[in-house]
Design a protein around this motif. Structure first.
Motif, PDB file in Angstrom:
ATOM      1  N   ALA A  56       0.482  -1.636   0.113  1.00 48.18           N
ATOM      2  CA  ALA A  56       0.022   0.304   0.067  1.00 48.18           C
ATOM      3  C   ALA A  56       0.580   1.470   0.149  1.00 48.18           C
ATOM      4  CB  ALA A  56      -0.879   0.610   1.165  1.00 48.18           C
ATOM      5  N   ALA A  57       1.780   1.003   0.086  1.00 45.55           N
ATOM      6  CA  ALA A  57       3.261   1.893   0.498  1.00 45.55           C
ATOM      7  C   ALA A  57       3.670   2.813  -1.099  1.00 45.55           C
ATOM      8  CB  ALA A  57       4.439   1.726   0.622  1.00 45.55           C
ATOM      9  N   ASP A  58       3.020   1.879  -2.381  1.00 46.72           N
ATOM     10  CA  ASP A  58       3.131   3.050  -3.252  1.00 46.72           C
ATOM     11  C   ASP A  58       1.800   3.633  -3.877  1.00 46.72           C
ATOM     12  OD1 ASP A  58       4.070  -0.706  -5.400  1.00 46.72           O
ATOM     13  OD2 ASP A  58       5.482   1.411  -4.076  1.00 46.72           O
ATOM     14  N   ALA A  59       1.119   3.719  -3.172  1.00 40.64           N
ATOM     15  CA  ALA A  59       0.297   4.822  -2.842  1.00 40.64           C
ATOM     16  C   ALA A  59       0.169   6.106  -2.551  1.00 40.64           C
ATOM     17  CB  ALA A  59      -0.914   4.670  -3.108  1.00 40.64           C
ATOM     18  N   ALA A  62       3.035   7.944  -4.278  1.00 39.00           N
ATOM     19  CA  ALA A  62       2.936   8.633  -5.895  1.00 39.00           C
ATOM     20  C   ALA A  62       2.512  10.001  -5.096  1.00 39.00           C
ATOM     21  CB  ALA A  62       1.893   7.501  -6.606  1.00 39.00           C
ATOM     22  N   ILE A  99      -3.939  12.237  -1.452  1.00 42.94           N
ATOM     23  CA  ILE A  99      -4.049  10.277  -1.078  1.00 42.94           C
ATOM     24  C   ILE A  99      -4.958   9.996  -0.068  1.00 42.94           C
ATOM     25  CG2 ILE A  99      -2.423  11.506   1.458  1.00 42.94           C
ATOM     26  CD1 ILE A  99      -2.774   7.825  -0.686  1.00 42.94           C
ATOM     27  N   GLY A 102      -8.060   9.952  -2.133  1.00 41.98           N
ATOM     28  CA  GLY A 102      -7.713   8.718  -3.591  1.00 41.98           C
ATOM     29  C   GLY A 102      -8.145   7.740  -2.256  1.00 41.98           C
ATOM     30  N   GLU A 103      -8.083   7.870  -1.152  1.00 37.46           N
ATOM     31  CA  GLU A 103      -9.071   6.594  -0.507  1.00 37.46           C
ATOM     32  C   GLU A 103     -10.160   6.826   0.169  1.00 37.46           C
ATOM     33  OE1 GLU A 103      -5.691   5.847   2.781  1.00 37.46           O
ATOM     34  OE2 GLU A 103      -4.846   4.520   1.547  1.00 37.46           O
ATOM     35  N   ARG A 104     -10.824   7.698   0.092  1.00 37.18           N
ATOM     36  CA  ARG A 104     -12.116   7.935   0.477  1.00 37.18           C
ATOM     37  C   ARG A 104     -13.165   7.601   0.139  1.00 37.18           C
ATOM     38  NH1 ARG A 104     -13.374  14.629  -1.124  1.00 37.18           N
ATOM     39  NH2 ARG A 104     -12.857  13.769  -2.356  1.00 37.18           N
ATOM     40  N   SER A 105     -13.931   7.512   0.477  1.00 38.42           N
ATOM     41  CA  SER A 105     -15.099   6.311  -0.558  1.00 38.42           C
ATOM     42  C   SER A 105     -16.407   7.378   0.327  1.00 38.42           C
ATOM     43  CB  SER A 105     -15.588   5.021   0.089  1.00 38.42           C
ATOM     44  OG  SER A 105     -16.936   4.820   0.334  1.00 38.42           O
ATOM     45  N   PRO A 106     -17.715   7.786  -0.880  1.00 40.15           N
ATOM     46  CA  PRO A 106     -18.275   8.922  -0.744  1.00 40.15           C
ATOM     47  C   PRO A 106     -19.672   7.654   0.288  1.00 40.15           C
ATOM     48  CG  PRO A 106     -18.355   7.763  -3.154  1.00 40.15           C
ATOM     49  CD  PRO A 106     -17.293   6.942  -2.256  1.00 40.15           C
ATOM     50  N   HIS A 125     -10.760   8.808   9.237  1.00 45.50           N
ATOM     51  CA  HIS A 125      -8.957   9.467   9.100  1.00 45.50           C
ATOM     52  C   HIS A 125      -9.677  11.246   8.643  1.00 45.50           C
ATOM     53  CE1 HIS A 125      -8.645   5.930   6.130  1.00 45.50           C
ATOM     54  NE2 HIS A 125      -8.371   5.325   7.926  1.00 45.50           N
ATOM     55  N   TYR A 132      -2.091  13.705   6.509  1.00 48.43           N
ATOM     56  CA  TYR A 132      -2.694  13.013   6.265  1.00 48.43           C
ATOM     57  C   TYR A 132      -2.876  11.726   7.765  1.00 48.43           C
ATOM     58  CZ  TYR A 132      -5.916   8.857   4.653  1.00 48.43           C
ATOM     59  OH  TYR A 132      -7.096   7.688   4.075  1.00 48.43           O
ATOM     60  N   GLU A 187       0.821  12.664 -10.380  1.00 50.65           N
ATOM     61  CA  GLU A 187       1.707  12.432 -10.924  1.00 50.65           C
ATOM     62  C   GLU A 187       0.815  11.429 -11.926  1.00 50.65           C
ATOM     63  OE1 GLU A 187       4.658  10.289  -8.703  1.00 50.65           O
ATOM     64  OE2 GLU A 187       3.973   8.939  -9.262  1.00 50.65           O
TER      65      GLU A 187
ATOM     66  N   LEU B  57      -2.211  -0.763  -8.484  1.00 53.07           N
ATOM     67  CA  LEU B  57      -2.256   0.106  -6.973  1.00 53.07           C
ATOM     68  C   LEU B  57      -1.860   1.634  -7.416  1.00 53.07           C
ATOM     69  CD1 LEU B  57      -2.654   1.499  -4.274  1.00 53.07           C
ATOM     70  CD2 LEU B  57      -0.375   0.710  -3.608  1.00 53.07           C
ATOM     71  N   THR B  58      -1.474   1.839  -8.242  1.00 53.18           N
ATOM     72  CA  THR B  58      -1.167   3.718  -9.551  1.00 53.18           C
ATOM     73  C   THR B  58      -1.836   3.235 -10.650  1.00 53.18           C
ATOM     74  OG1 THR B  58       1.168   2.673 -10.031  1.00 53.18           O
ATOM     75  CG2 THR B  58       0.897   4.085  -7.585  1.00 53.18           C
ATOM     76  N   ILE B  80      -5.917  -3.300   1.477  1.00 58.18           N
ATOM     77  CA  ILE B  80      -6.097  -2.592   1.935  1.00 58.18           C
ATOM     78  C   ILE B  80      -5.493  -1.419   1.198  1.00 58.18           C
ATOM     79  CG2 ILE B  80      -5.513  -4.199   4.317  1.00 58.18           C
ATOM     80  CD1 ILE B  80      -2.244  -3.251   2.984  1.00 58.18           C
ATOM     81  N   TYR B  81      -5.389  -2.079  -0.354  1.00 52.38           N
ATOM     82  CA  TYR B  81      -4.905  -1.175  -1.410  1.00 52.38           C
ATOM     83  C   TYR B  81      -5.611   0.739  -1.308  1.00 52.38           C
ATOM     84  CZ  TYR B  81      -0.771  -4.149  -3.081  1.00 52.38           C
ATOM     85  OH  TYR B  81       0.042  -4.503  -3.121  1.00 52.38           O
ATOM     86  N   THR B  82      -5.283   1.536  -1.291  1.00 48.93           N
ATOM     87  CA  THR B  82      -6.211   2.508  -1.143  1.00 48.93           C
ATOM     88  C   THR B  82      -7.706   2.448  -0.128  1.00 48.93           C
ATOM     89  OG1 THR B  82      -6.380   2.063  -3.434  1.00 48.93           O
ATOM     90  CG2 THR B  82      -4.982   4.067  -2.851  1.00 48.93           C
ATOM     91  N   GLU B  83      -7.720   2.189   0.861  1.00 48.29           N
ATOM     92  CA  GLU B  83      -8.890   1.054   1.340  1.00 48.29           C
ATOM     93  C   GLU B  83      -9.793   0.972   0.765  1.00 48.29           C
ATOM     94  OE1 GLU B  83      -9.162   2.058   5.089  1.00 48.29           O
ATOM     95  OE2 GLU B  83      -7.155   2.782   4.967  1.00 48.29           O
ATOM     96  N   GLY B  84      -9.272   0.444   0.288  1.00 40.15           N
ATOM     97  CA  GLY B  84     -10.440  -0.788  -0.795  1.00 40.15           C
ATOM     98  C   GLY B  84     -10.282  -0.537  -2.226  1.00 40.15           C
ATOM     99  N   ARG B  85     -10.358   1.360  -2.280  1.00 40.96           N
ATOM    100  CA  ARG B  85     -10.869   2.140  -3.638  1.00 40.96           C
ATOM    101  C   ARG B  85     -10.279   0.916  -4.726  1.00 40.96           C
ATOM    102  NH1 ARG B  85     -15.962   3.694  -2.978  1.00 40.96           N
ATOM    103  NH2 ARG B  85     -14.639   5.275  -4.625  1.00 40.96           N
ATOM    104  N   GLN B 145      -0.821 -11.949   2.952  1.00 40.88           N
ATOM    105  CA  GLN B 145       0.165 -10.569   2.945  1.00 40.88           C
ATOM    106  C   GLN B 145       0.969 -10.357   4.312  1.00 40.88           C
ATOM    107  OE1 GLN B 145      -1.910  -6.603   2.427  1.00 40.88           O
ATOM    108  NE2 GLN B 145      -0.283  -6.352   1.028  1.00 40.88           N
TER     109      GLN B 145
END
Lengths: 292, 383
Positions: A56-59, A62, A99, A102-106, A125, A132, A187, B57-58, B80-85, B145
């Motif tokens: 998950a770190a890659d997000a 970025a 970020i 990017g992680e937020r759900s509506p 969050h 963040y 990016e 992921l990206t 877990i990637y971007t909280e499921g998005r 994981q």
């Protein structure tokens, strides 16, 4: 012994300032009745973040992640009950928002914390300044959730007493916007390295969806250079200039873009929505003018 | 750079690309595209994969579609990637493709949590959520994981739980994903006689690449499919060489590449379409054997052995910023915040024998020089 070049710092060169240290962030965390802060504080940098959050770190990388500081609040009555606070510091407030959004759900409960915040289950969050913050527990007890909200509210005030979301978000058209679809892409916007970063939101017109976006460049020259790259990709022979262009992006479909000063404003038309793209462009232009 | 690693890299250049016949079993959309990309069997799973896979992921939705259309059929994500998005995004994209057009893998965060009583319940709940997000009744591969020890791999109750969920049809094949202590994890997976796929970090910069190579071969020989991730680590100067070096190993079924631009996708595809190294790439790989190594392995206990109790792993990272990334300003920012002693190192000789072969005292003294330099004389990075 190697030597390295020492260069004079030009007055105009931006430098990293006001970057909160882990120690400072821990000091900002409030005392909370019934809870004590753990002594163990961990910090992670771009090379080690994956040790904590895996792939998950890659997000985060970025979105120009810089450093994460994390510790727990332990409950005074039950040492197995904890609230974890993880504070991700990014290069700029826009990158932190990148970020966060990017992680937020509506479909979550939004809170008036920081620039924006939300609660989902037992996870809170928010974004404030260049941070963040994620606050999590394994309990759904109301008193624990209240403690989390209290920590978040007080911490956000320390980070930024006047928090707000990036101004550019407010320049995107409101009508038809899919709830909480606004994003900052730090990016490779739309998968194109020459477009670097952009603010965007998703919209619906009946069954059709489309996107509106704003790219902020350093100056008109850079905006025109960006447009030139885009025209080349689209095999469009027109000369880049300020004004409106229709681009047939081979990957993202047709869109209308306009260069206005240092901005590139656009609306995607891949799904052929029944909209007045010119009108939307004008709205964004006016909004940008108002915040200049 | 120790001599055995240098020799390993040189000997590794003698390997071939392990080409195989084009795949069968993919929809016609991919069949044409995969004609030119080599395909390898994923252990005994019955799945054949092109040698290039996509870490999603990206990636934007349209980039995922472009990759699929270009024959990159294996897509990787995680709960877990971007909280499921990320899974939600893939769920919308994959609806546009026939089910046999892709091989989808996801992961559920595990680590030491698998020793907790509530883990099976949590795992099943999260896997169901992942399937809902992906809009699929099953995934092709499910990974545990963050697996880093043999004990985690060999944990019987977890294997029993996984087998139960497999019987319910939630996934076809089960694997472990690891990016630490990988040789031990791979060897345990071989011993387990249960796991069918391993997703492991493997790249030319790993100090224990030789041990990894042996472990991967062992896994391959016992019918376990191995997919390589973190392939680019340190290979940014020549991404093609880094990718091709990994693909030389016939035990690697496919290399998983994170991708956020079409340029990057194209570069990776070109490398995968011509996986044999050219002269410049071979030269680059040989030179890596002679390059100064900047990548600290973060070995446990290192700082404790330092007589001055310096944060050695952090200091090596700052050294990497200054002399590897050529960014002394960034290095100084971190050094200044560290509140190090006035003269950082007093020891006549270093008490630590670094397994990466770093001359720690020399590097720390160079950082001391940077620490003592006025801020205004050091270039700072621009964001």
């Amino acid at each position: 012994m190697k030597s390295f070049k020492l260069l004079l710092l030009a007055a105009s060169m931006p430098f990293i300032s006001n970057a909160q240290t882990p120690q400072q962030l821990v000091e900002w965390l409030p005392s909370t009745e019934g809870w004590k802060k753990s002594e163990k504080v961990e910090s992670f940098n771009p090379e080690t973040l994956y040790e904590r959050i895996n792939g998950a770190a890659d997000a985060f990388l970025a979105c120009k992640f810089q450093e994460m500081t994390t510790l727990d609040y332990i409950n005074n009555s039950d040492e197995k009950l904890y609230i974890n606070v993880s504070m991700y510091r990014h290069a700029t407030p826009a990158d932190a928002y990148c970020i966060y959004a990017g992680e937020r759900s509506p479909d979550v409960e939004f809170l008036n914390i920081g620039g924006e915040g939300y609660l989902t289950g037992s996870s809170l969050h928010f974004t404030a300044g260049s941070l963040y913050v994620k606050i999590r527990t394994h309990s759904e007890d109301a008193s624990v959730i209240d403690a989390m909200k209290s920590i978040a509210t007080q911490l956000s005030q320390k980070i930024d007493p006047n928090p707000q979301l990036p101004k550019m978000i407010g320049c995107l058209p409101k009508e038809g916007m899919v709830k909480r679809s606004d994003l900052y892409i730090a990016e490779n916007f739309m998968g194109h390295s020459f477009l670097h970063s952009a603010y965007q939101a998703s919209y619906q017109a009946g069954e059709k969806d489309y996107t509106a976006f704003i790219i902020q460049t350093a100056d008109k020259a850079e905006a025109l250079q960006m447009l030139a790259s885009y025209l080349k990709l689209a095999k469009n022979n027109k000369k880049p200039a300020e004004g409106k262009f229709t681009i047939k992006d081979p990957y993202n479909g047709e869109m209308v873009v306009k260069v206005t000063g240092s901005y590139i404003i656009g609306v995607t038309l891949e799904s052929k929505p029944s909209i007045n793209a010119d009108n939307l462009i004008k709205q964004m232009e006016s909004a940008l003018e108002a915040i200049r | 750079m120790n001599i055995s690693r240098r020799n390993f890299i040189r000997h590794s250049l003698m390997g071939g690309a392990g080409l195989a016949v084009p795949s069968v079993g993919f929809s016609s959309i991919q069949a044409q595209a995969t004609k030119k990309m080599a395909v390898r069997s994923l252990g005994n799973t019955g799945i054949k994969l092109p040698i290039l896979s996509l870490g999603a992921l990206t990636a934007t939705p349209n980039l995922v579609k472009a990759a699929l259309r270009r024959g990159v059929v294996h897509i990787d994500t995680a709960h877990i990637y971007t909280e499921g998005r990320n899974e939600v995004m893939l769920g919308k994209v994959l609806k546009e493709f026939p089910r046999d057009a892709y091989v989808i893998a996801t992961k559920i965060y595990t680590g030491n949590a698998l020793f907790n009583e509530e883990f099976p319940q949590r795992f099943e709940r999260q896997l169901k959520i992942s399937l809902e997000r992906l809009q699929l009744p099953y995934v092709d591969i499910i990974y545990l994981q963050d697996i880093t020890t043999a004990a985690q791999v060999l944990h019987q109750p977890t294997q029993q739980m996984l087998e139960r969920l497999r019987q319910q049809g939630m996934f076809k094949h089960v694997g472990v994903a690891t990016h630490a202590n990988e040789p031990e994890v791979i060897e345990a997976a071989v011993k387990s006689n249960f796991y069918e796929v391993i997703l492991a970090a493997y790249n030319i910069r790993q100090q224990y690449a030789q041990r990894m190579s042996v472990a991967i071969q062992k896994a391959h020989d016992t019918g376990i499919g191995v997919i390589a991730m973190k392939v680019m680590a340190g290979g940014q100067n020549n991404a093609g060489a880094a990718l091709k070096w990994v693909l030389q190993h016939k035990g690697i079924t496919s290399a998983l590449m994170g991708c956020s631009s079409y340029d990057q996708l194209e570069t990776d595809l070109q490398s995968a379409l011509k996986p044999k190294m050219n002269k410049a790439e071979r030269q680059y790989v040989e030179n890596i054997g002679n390059e100064e190594n900047f990548y600290c392995q973060n070995c446990p206990g290192c700082s404790e052995r330092c007589k001055m109790k310096l944060p050695i792993n952090h200091l090596m990272r700052f050294y990497m910023y200054a002399f590897g990334y050529k960014d002394p300003g960034l290095s100084k920012e971190f050094i200044d915040r560290m509140q190090l002693p006035e003269d950082v190192c007093h020891c006549p000789t270093c008490a630590i024998e670094c397994i990466s072969g770093f001359d720690l005292k020399k590097r720390i003294l160079m950082l001391d020089q940077l620490k003592k330099s006025p801020k205004e004389f050091v270039m700072f990075p621009k964001y």
